[in-house]
Write an enzyme that holds these catalytic residues in place. Structure first.
Site, PDB file in Angstrom:
ATOM      1  N   ASP A   1     -29.340  49.314  35.826  1.00  0.00           N
ATOM      2  CA  ASP A   1     -29.950  49.361  37.150  1.00  0.00           C
ATOM      3  C   ASP A   1     -30.484  47.954  37.419  1.00  0.00           C
ATOM      4  O   ASP A   1     -31.412  47.494  36.745  1.00  0.00           O
ATOM      5  CB  ASP A   1     -31.083  50.393  37.155  1.00  0.00           C
TER       6      ASP A   1
ATOM      7  N   LYS B   1     -39.118  62.290  30.014  1.00  0.00           N
ATOM      8  CA  LYS B   1     -39.784  61.477  28.997  1.00  0.00           C
ATOM      9  C   LYS B   1     -40.154  62.301  27.755  1.00  0.00           C
ATOM     10  O   LYS B   1     -41.333  62.445  27.415  1.00  0.00           O
ATOM     11  CB  LYS B   1     -41.027  60.807  29.584  1.00  0.00           C
TER      12      LYS B   1
ATOM     13  N   ASP C   1     -28.011  50.405  43.303  1.00  0.00           N
ATOM     14  CA  ASP C   1     -28.557  49.505  42.286  1.00  0.00           C
ATOM     15  C   ASP C   1     -27.697  49.415  41.030  1.00  0.00           C
ATOM     16  O   ASP C   1     -27.915  48.540  40.196  1.00  0.00           O
ATOM     17  CB  ASP C   1     -29.951  49.970  41.853  1.00  0.00           C
TER      18      ASP C   1
END
Length: 399
Positions: free
Chosen positions: A256, A200, A149
């Site tokens: 991506d 995160k 990707d």
């Protein structure tokens, strides 16, 4: 013109027997010819409806299958054998790669997953190839691993030199992001030695994330079994804890391109890069607002304004008075007179009528017919549909 699927029907379904190779001279400073594994096993659900027609890695990005950008860059650094880890539409992949393996003078083989093996399992499945040289003898040469990707400048020579200089088992290419709280952050020391991974983070610990491009020594293969395994969550933390994993920061753009919005944004970033690196590849002249990439076989009418950030593929026909920006027109698509195309991907052999309008990340699949004076607002239209009325609801899927 034959569709990608029609072309694929001419090939054998037994892709494990397919490989293509021709010898060529390589850079003299390289110690040995190298190998690479590209992960192409996903189903491409995020990029539908385009991936209902072809596998995601061979959807054209900037007028060539997206995976070819990676293969061309790998060839430049001396890679002469590539293993494609596949589990979806393998016949279509092999059909496309047949032509490109000859053009690139590379051996391309296939590692077929009978079940999805995650991001690490495919390495174990292809271990026999990745850990040996061309004569079948054990090899200590590093190999590349890429997610299909990813689009970026691919600084493989610098990446390889960095990996060899630190001398440990693996290296991750990382890229800087503005909002690291949305990602898994890679925390490393000033030399690039990875200390930990933080998913995160709500408190700032760094702004570098995994770019999906790696170099490994064959010893990594001892860590992985032929079973569903995450290289990011299971293998990398163990390597980092042993001091065996480093990171190198990517200079330049990265994206991506696995979903439509990012595919269009990635096209913008790539064309901006090309405008500096290879401006001669871009279209110039009246009516073009650069950067714009146009295949020589495309036909463009009078009084059009095209750009910025547009790619126009083979056999595309554009009528008079058309305005196009931030969009991708795939091979043999057509746009009627006085239409306005913004933030859209127009699929192969699809036809927009006169005075049509697209906006808000519209994606039109293969062989779709849109009648005159139709507005499409951020819809995804599956292949082989006839659209005779406007679509106002953003995000609607037309099946």
């Amino acid at each position: 013109m034959e569709t990608p699927r029609e072309e694929a029907q001419k090939t054998s379904s037994s892709i494990l027997k397919i490989s293509f190779f021709a010898t060529t001279n390589r850079r003299q400073h390289l110690e040995a010819k190298m190998k690479a594994l590209i992960l192409v096993g996903g189903f491409g659900t995020r990029l539908r409806p385009l991936t209902l027609s072809v596998p995601k890695p061979i959807v054209e990005f900037a007028n060539k299958p997206s995976i070819i950008h990676q293969l061309e860059a790998l060839k430049e650094v001396g890679v002469d054998e590539v293993v494609l880890a596949v589990n979806y539409q393998p016949e279509l992949m092999s059909s496309c790669m047949n032509e490109w393996s000859k053009k690139l003078d590379m051996k391309i083989t296939y590692s077929l997953e009978t079940e999805p093996l995650g991001t690490a399992g495919p390495l174990a499945l292809a271990a026999a190839s990745l850990s040996t040289d061309r004569d079948g003898n054990p090899s200590s040469d590093p190999f590349f691993v890429l997610n299909s990707d990813v689009i970026c400048p691919f600084p493989f020579q610098k990446f390889l030199e960095f990996h060899r200089n630190h001398g440990q088992e693996g290296t991750i290419l990382v890229t800087e992001v503005a909002e690291p709280s949305k990602y898994g952050v890679v925390v490393a020391d000033d030399n690039g030695k990875i200390q930990r991974f933080v998913e995160k983070p709500q408190v700032f610990v760094g702004n570098k994330i995994n770019a999906g491009i790696y170099i490994f020594n064959p010893s990594i293969l001892k860590r992985i079994k032929v079973e569903p395994t995450s290289i990011e969550k299971q293998i990398f933390p163990a390597m980092a804890s042993e001091g065996q994993l480093f990171s190198m920061v990517l200079e330049g753009f990265w994206m991506d391109i696995g979903q439509p919005k990012d595919f269009i944004l990635g096209t913008k970033l790539y064309l901006n890069h090309i405008s500096e690196a290879k401006p001669e590849l871009l279209q110039k002249g009246p009516g073009f607002i650069g950067p714009v990439l146009v295949d020589p076989s495309a036909k463009i009418g009078q009084n059009c304004t095209i750009g910025p950030h547009v790619t126009i593929g083979k056999g595309v026909v554009i009528g008079d008075g058309v305005r196009i920006k931030s969009s991708v027109l795939l091979d043999s698509s057509r746009v009627g007179d006085n239409s306005f195309v913004d933030a859209a991907i127009i699929g192969w052999q699809s036809h927009l009528g006169k005075w049509c309008r697209t906006q808000n990340t519209t994606v039109i699949g293969q062989n779709v017919k849109v009648k005159d004076e139709v507005l499409i607002n951020g819809a995804r239209i599956l292949p082989h549909k006839d659209i005779d009325a406007s679509i106002y609801e953003e995000g609607r899927i037309v099946m």
